[in-house]
Design an enzyme around this catalytic site. Structure first.
Site, short mmCIF file in Angstrom:
data_model
loop_
_atom_site.label_atom_id
_atom_site.label_comp_id
_atom_site.label_asym_id
_atom_site.label_seq_id
_atom_site.Cartn_x
_atom_site.Cartn_y
_atom_site.Cartn_z
N GLY A 194 24.70 15.54 11.33
CA GLY A 194 26.13 15.53 11.60
C GLY A 194 26.91 15.19 10.36
N ALA A 240 33.39 13.63 9.77
CA ALA A 240 34.03 12.52 9.09
C ALA A 240 33.17 11.26 9.11
CB ALA A 240 35.39 12.24 9.74
N VAL A 258 30.90 16.03 19.70
CA VAL A 258 32.32 16.33 19.81
C VAL A 258 33.10 15.03 19.67
CG1 VAL A 258 34.11 17.28 21.31
CG2 VAL A 258 31.80 18.24 21.37
N ARG A 299 36.26 12.27 19.85
CA ARG A 299 37.26 11.94 20.87
C ARG A 299 38.63 12.44 20.42
NH1 ARG A 299 39.34 6.37 22.84
NH2 ARG A 299 38.57 5.58 20.87
N ARG A 304 35.81 7.55 25.61
CA ARG A 304 34.49 7.90 25.09
C ARG A 304 33.63 8.52 26.19
NH1 ARG A 304 36.12 3.04 23.09
NH2 ARG A 304 36.36 2.91 20.83
N HIS A 307 30.49 0.05 24.50
CA HIS A 307 31.42 0.40 23.42
C HIS A 307 32.49 1.26 24.07
CE1 HIS A 307 33.19 1.74 19.73
NE2 HIS A 307 32.73 2.98 19.84
#
Length: 311
Positions: free
Chosen positions: A12, A15, A83, A85, A91, A178
């Site tokens: 991945g 960012a 994908v 959020r 989440r 989380h």
């Protein structure tokens, strides 16, 4: 003496992934090879080249784009793919989309002969960490999620601002999911070694408000800049550093619970010790009755979501 080579596979290159790679190279000298896997191989190649340019100032790491087969001799496989959020999403809204993506990642990594440690940050991280362990069949201690490490960092920042003290003096954890059912373990929190509740003149309303600020912080960042990535990337790098350097670090992560806190067969955000073996020990705090109730609620919500996951 021959130095053991340390290899990290990153899946991945969004960012979070690219920020993690940059942070990792600045955090430890123990990475001899970093392989980046992404559906967009051109981007992964470009990112590898960009990261290579910092190695003369950091460490002589081999950095390249690669494939899942490159996991065969890796020490750690970091999964940030999925994908992200969007504004207004929770989440948990991502669960079925990212669970399907996860299965296409974990299986080929295992098939490569990988015998290292999985570290997961894709959301919803507690669910996806639990699924990574189930799909891979790996021992639970060799699958780790970033869990509430980011939430805890946010709590520490907010408390430091409110108390007007350096953030290094705060030691406070967010526990549970989380996400929206997380809770702050205020009874266990300290300021410069002193119990928070003896130092801070906060009311119950203040504590509830601080907990809500932590939960809302990610959404506020996403609304302003489109994504959050520096914080979780640093948490990821810290976890991987602990693994590669055998550091016995205690962090609030997605850890496997087997009766601790009254929860079983589920990964949830709790303090745990990490070293080169993975998760060495789950730290079980003596929670208050109210905190125990919040932990049970968080676990029940995660199990409910897990039961509905379609792979």
């Amino acid at each position: 003496m021959i130095k053991h080579r340390h290899k990290v596979l990153l899946v991945g290159d969004g960012a979070v992934g690219s920020s993690f790679a940059y942070s990792l190279l600045q955090t430890t000298q123990e990475v001899d090879e970093l392989v980046i896997v992404d559906l967009n191989k051109e981007k992964a190649t470009g990112d590898a080249m960009d990261l290579q340019d910092i190695t003369p100032l950091e460490s002589p790491t081999i950095i390249r784009a690669g494939e899942y087969a490159d996991a065969s001799d890796a020490d750690v496989a970091v999964i940030t793919a999925g994908v992200p959020r969007k504004p207004g999403e929770t989440r948990l809204d991502l669960v079925n989309k990212n669970a399907k993506i996860l299965s296409t990642i974990v299986k080929p990594i295992v098939d490569s002969g990988f015998h290292g440690i999985f570290v997961v940050s894709s959301n919803p991280v507690d669910i996806l960490t639990t699924l990574t362990q189930r799909i891979s069949g790996f021992p639970k201690e060799r699958v780790i999620g970033t869990g509430t490490s980011l939430d805890s960092a946010r709590l520490n920042v907010i408390l430091a601002e409110k108390l007007d003290v350096p953030v290094s003096e705060i030691d406070a954890h967010i526990m549970g999911e989380h996400g929206d059912t997380s809770f702050a373990a205020f009874d266990e929190a300290t300021v410069n070694g002193q119990p928070l509740k003896e130092v801070a003149d906060f009311s119950a309303t203040n504590y509830a408000g601080i907990e809500e600020m932590v939960k809302e912080r990610g959404g506020k960042i996403i609304a302003r800049k489109g994504a959050t990535f520096y914080g979780v990337a640093k948490c990821l790098a810290y976890i991987v550093k602990a693994i590669l350097e055998n550091r016995n670090v205690t962090l609030p992560i997605s850890a496997p619970l087997n009766g601790e806190y009254g929860v079983s067969d589920l990964y949830l955000g709790v303090p745990a010790v990490i070293n080169t073996s993975g998760i060495v020990k789950v730290i079980e705090h003596d929670l208050s009755a109210e905190e125990s109730k919040k932990m049970a609620h968080s676990a029940a919500k995660m199990k409910e979501v897990l039961d509905g996951v379609e792979l």
